[in-house]
Design an enzyme around this catalytic site. Structure first.
Site, short mmCIF file in Angstrom:
data_model
loop_
_atom_site.label_atom_id
_atom_site.label_comp_id
_atom_site.label_asym_id
_atom_site.label_seq_id
_atom_site.Cartn_x
_atom_site.Cartn_y
_atom_site.Cartn_z
CE LYS A 12 -6.55 1.35 2.56
NZ LYS A 12 -5.71 1.02 3.75
CE1 TYR B 158 -18.24 25.30 -3.63
CE2 TYR B 158 -19.59 26.29 -1.92
CZ TYR B 158 -19.32 26.09 -3.25
OH TYR B 158 -20.11 26.67 -4.21
CD GLU C 89 -2.85 -1.00 2.47
OE1 GLU C 89 -4.05 -0.66 2.30
OE2 GLU C 89 -2.37 -1.26 3.59
CD GLU D 96 -9.22 3.77 11.61
OE1 GLU D 96 -9.82 2.73 11.92
OE2 GLU D 96 -8.25 3.79 10.81
#
Length: 309
Positions: A105, A60, A28, A80
């Site tokens: 994910k 934004y 990863e 997280e």
């Protein structure tokens, strides 16, 4: 406003997509994968709804760019942690009360057929110190101005998102500007809040309205006046500075007002105020002012802080 004082209005940005290298596995970190981030902001949109001015709201585009920078930036082991970083960035905007960040994910190495993995975190602002000036010079519902001011401080202390830390002794002051009117009772409240400046200002206006405050004559007599003098800690460079017409911080005339500075110094001898680009001790500001128009009010003793809890 919500029960806790947080803005009910929302800005929602969905589907910020980028390639990142977050994950606990070596492949990863080496090969990367797609991540998608949604950001929901709790913001008081009253001012931008009226002004139609981008300066009164949260851009934004900036929120999206910051989220993408986190996706494509230094890798985290856990999504997280990525969500936490995106939330931290969003809360750096002074108008944001609360943020909910969802990190998707979709190519996670789960080992079973699946559609998506997502982590969702909701974070609020950390409490910051604020200074509120209190004033009154008209009776209300059979209460004297001093009684009204004390009741207003008590009402503020009962707000679920405001912790009143201390209140000065009340002073009497001669009116400054405006039409002929009675003397004022003034005081200063030190508090901590997790509300944004805009939401705190709305809360102060709500307390004023409960005591029938009206705004018909500039600097005219009033049943109650609650002014947000300072938001954050200027000594640490963590105060909010704003020049918007509806939210000027710090208060533009606080440094000139003995009826604010004298009680403020009473309750916090180490107080400082941003004046232009300088951070100045309130004691020095008081020393440079004529304070002859400010005197102790009858029964003006400051309350025990525990009585305000």
């Amino acid at each position: 406003m919500s029960a806790a004082g947080t803005a009910r209005d929302r800005i929602v940005l969905r589907g910020v997509r980028g390639r990142g290298f977050h994950g606990v596995f070596e492949h990863e970190k080496r090969d990367g994968q797609d991540f998608v981030v949604d950001v929901e902001l709790a913001v008081d949109l009253t001012a931008p709804g009226r002004s139609d001015d981008l300066a009164d709201t949260v851009n934004y585009g900036e929120i999206g760019a910051a989220a993408l920078a986190r996706i494509e930036g230094p890798p985290f082991d856990l999504i997280e942690a990525l969500a936490e970083a995106v939330a931290h960035d969003a809360l750096a905007h002074a108008a944001v009360d609360e943020v909910t960040v969802t990190v998707h994910k979709p190519q996670a190495p789960v080992g079973v057929p699946f559609d998506d993995v997502e982590v969702r975190v909701t974070r609020r602002r950390e409490p910051v110190p604020v200074v509120v000036a209190v004033g009154a010079n008209l009776p209300w519902a059979g209460s004297s101005p001093a009684e009204t001011a004390a009741s207003a401080v008590e009402a503020l202390a009962h707000h679920p998102a405001v912790q009143v830390v201390a209140r000065s002794a009340f002073v009497e002051s001669d009116p400054v500007g405006g039409p002929e009117q009675p003397v004022y009772v003034n005081g200063v409240v030190l508090a901590r809040t997790a509300l944004s400046p805009a939401s705190l200002l709305r809360a102060l206006h709500g307390v004023e309205a409960a005591f029938d405050r009206t705004r018909e004559v500039r600097w005219g007599a009033r049943t109650l006046d609650l002014d947000l003098v300072q938001y954050g800690d200027p000594a640490a460079g963590a105060d909010v500075v704003s020049d918007r017409p509806w939210l000027t911080l710090p208060h533009p005339r606080a440094a000139e007002r003995a009826f604010v500075l004298v009680p403020w110094l009473d309750v916090d001898p180490a107080a400082v105020l941003r004046v232009g680009t300088d951070v100045v001790a309130v004691a020095d500001l008081v020393a440079a002012l004529d304070t002859s128009g400010v005197r102790p009010a009858p029964s003006a003793a400051a309350p025990d802080p525990e009585d305000l809890a």
